[in-house]
Design an enzyme around this catalytic site. Structure first.
Site, PDB file in Angstrom:
ATOM      1  N   ASP A 240      26.192  34.929  -5.450  1.00 32.18           N
ATOM      2  CA  ASP A 240      26.782  35.381  -6.717  1.00 32.18           C
ATOM      3  C   ASP A 240      28.298  35.219  -6.629  1.00 32.18           C
ATOM      4  O   ASP A 240      28.948  35.879  -5.809  1.00 32.18           O
ATOM      5  CB  ASP A 240      26.403  36.848  -6.954  1.00 32.18           C
ATOM      6  CG  ASP A 240      26.757  37.313  -8.353  1.00 32.18           C
ATOM      7  OD1 ASP A 240      27.199  36.470  -9.164  1.00 32.18           O
ATOM      8  OD2 ASP A 240      26.592  38.510  -8.645  1.00 32.18           O
TER       9      ASP A 240
ATOM     10  N   ASP B 165      27.089  30.722 -12.315  1.00 29.86           N
ATOM     11  CA  ASP B 165      27.776  31.319 -11.157  1.00 29.86           C
ATOM     12  C   ASP B 165      26.824  32.063 -10.228  1.00 29.86           C
ATOM     13  O   ASP B 165      27.249  32.925  -9.470  1.00 29.86           O
ATOM     14  CB  ASP B 165      28.879  32.270 -11.632  1.00 29.86           C
ATOM     15  CG  ASP B 165      28.346  33.414 -12.481  1.00 29.86           C
ATOM     16  OD1 ASP B 165      27.167  33.367 -12.849  1.00 29.86           O
ATOM     17  OD2 ASP B 165      29.113  34.346 -12.757  1.00 29.86           O
ATOM     18  N   GLU B 166      25.565  31.700 -10.268  1.00 27.74           N
ATOM     19  CA  GLU B 166      24.601  32.436  -9.468  1.00 27.74           C
ATOM     20  C   GLU B 166      23.424  31.529  -9.114  1.00 27.74           C
ATOM     21  O   GLU B 166      22.967  30.741  -9.946  1.00 27.74           O
ATOM     22  CB  GLU B 166      24.103  33.637 -10.282  1.00 27.74           C
ATOM     23  CG  GLU B 166      23.365  34.677  -9.479  1.00 27.74           C
ATOM     24  CD  GLU B 166      23.086  35.907 -10.330  1.00 27.74           C
ATOM     25  OE1 GLU B 166      23.238  35.807 -11.565  1.00 27.74           O
ATOM     26  OE2 GLU B 166      22.743  36.943  -9.769  1.00 27.74           O
TER      27      GLU B 166
END
Length: 404
Positions: A6, A100-101
């Site tokens: 993350d 973003d993960e």
């Protein structure tokens, strides 16, 4: 073992890394100039109470010296793609969950979780000057929960034998997958912790919530365990939505935006070489009430005019006549390598040639360089904020030299 990577305040961190004048300062990344909200804020801004979803005015009220930065999607998608490519060097079992993960299944690689985490964190910091936090656990849910324990720039691993004691550190309102409405419903019942849920028992929860009761009991026990899905397995739908620059109130105005959205959806489908036959329209009203309706047509298509015609039909059944704040169009029931099927319903017309020419021009000169004349009256041209559902493979052309 599953890892959850993350990124830490991703958009804001990228902006600070690329602009030394922003480093160490409270900044907020926002989207469109109108009706915009904070997409991400730096950790310096969060100390003052700047949160995702705040309007610019709300954010500046809690932090008057906040620096507002307009989002630059191309830069974020470029960084995300590069990081995802590196993750595939560790394991082929990578599920990009959002820009973003990502989840990684490192089982069978022979790489220890802490070693994989070190490799990822080192790559991210060395190449982009930003940080990420990584959680490790026996399934995706535990890994996701663990990724937030030591943010920012942290790593936390939960072994199988420690799952229950790990989960019991949290309140249900902090569980991944349990939203505000469900939290309130639980609170009204006097249920606040995973231990409270386990005490109710699986059968009682199924009586109360149906099949979701089984899911909720699994969460409380740390047993909820869907596998890591690769990009190909994840492609189930292609959609776009637009929060409009101002509320609209007529079918004619809605038709322009629906055509724009249909063209965005269909061009992405053609680029990915997918066709679908279920078209879903979403309408959001000023009171934030959001409604969707879908209809399945008898053939697969990736043609703008097919998707638009069906979207317009569905919209006519869905719209209640009130002002509209947001519109969305989505195509699902996808099949791969089926791009030419839309000619079946249009024999004698060279739609394939038309769309091929449009796609070629827009790929070479930029998205929406060539578009339908009916969308020119739309005040908003596409999304200015990258969708949370964006994934690194295939659906957007990214050129870092564009500087956007």
């Amino acid at each position: 073992m599953i890892l959850c990577m993350d990124m830490d305040a991703f958009f804001a961190s990228v902006e600070q890394a690329s602009n030394p004048a922003l480093r160490g300062k409270p900044i907020a990344v926002v989207g469109a100039k109108e009706r915009t909200v904070v997409v991400t804020s730096s950790y310096e801004a969060r100390k003052y109470g700047v949160k995702t979803g705040m309007s610019k005015y709300e954010a500046l009220k809690v932090c008057p010296f906040l620096t507002i930065v307009n989002a630059r999607n191309r830069k974020y998608t470029y960084v995300s793609k590069e990081i995802t490519a590196f993750l595939h060097k560790i394991t082929p079992h990578v599920e990009p969950y959002s820009i973003d993960e990502a989840f990684l299944d490192i089982s069978g690689t022979g790489i220890a979780p802490q070693d994989a985490a070190y490799m990822i964190k080192s790559f991210v910091k060395k190449n982009f000057g930003i940080t990420c936090s990584i959680g490790a656990g026996p399934n995706k849910f535990i890994a996701k929960m663990a990724s937030g324990v030591k943010k920012p720039d942290g790593y936390y691993c939960v072994e199988k034998d420690n799952v229950i004691s790990f989960l019991d550190r949290f309140r249900l309102k902090n569980f991944w997958g349990i939203g505000r409405r469900l939290t309130k419903r639980f609170a009204d019942m006097g249920i606040f912790t995973p231990a409270d849920l386990r005490a109710l028992g699986r059968e009682r929860l199924v009586e109360m919530f149906g099949v979701n009761g089984d899911y909720l009991y699994g969460l409380a026990c740390g047993e909820y365990s869907p596998g890591v899905k690769t990009e190909e397995e994840h492609m189930k739908s292609i959609g776009h939505s637009l929060t409009l620059p101002e509320n609209i109130s007529t079918r004619e105005e809605a038709a322009g935006y629906l055509l724009q959205l249909s063209d965005m959806v269909s061009s992405r489908a053609r680029r990915l070489r997918y066709s679908g036959k279920t078209i879903t329209v979403t309408v959001r009203y000023p009171d934030m009430g959001t409604f969707s309706q879908a209809h399945t047509i008898p053939f697969f298509t990736s043609a703008t005019h097919h998707i638009y015609a069906e979207a317009l039909e569905v919209f006519g059944k869905l719209w209640n006549g009130n002002d509209i704040r947001l519109l969305g169009v989505c195509i699902s029931s996808l099949v791969p390598d089926c791009v030419t099927l839309y000619n079946i319903e249009d024999s004698g017309k060279n739609w394939e040639g038309l769309y091929s020419a449009m796609d070629e021009i827009n790929t070479k000169y930029g998205e929406r360089t060539l578009q339908f004349g009916s969308v020119l009256n739309c005040r908003r041209k596409g999304s200015s904020v990258i969708s949370p559902a964006w994934r690194p493979s295939g659906d957007r052309h990214v050129n870092i030299m564009d500087g956007n």
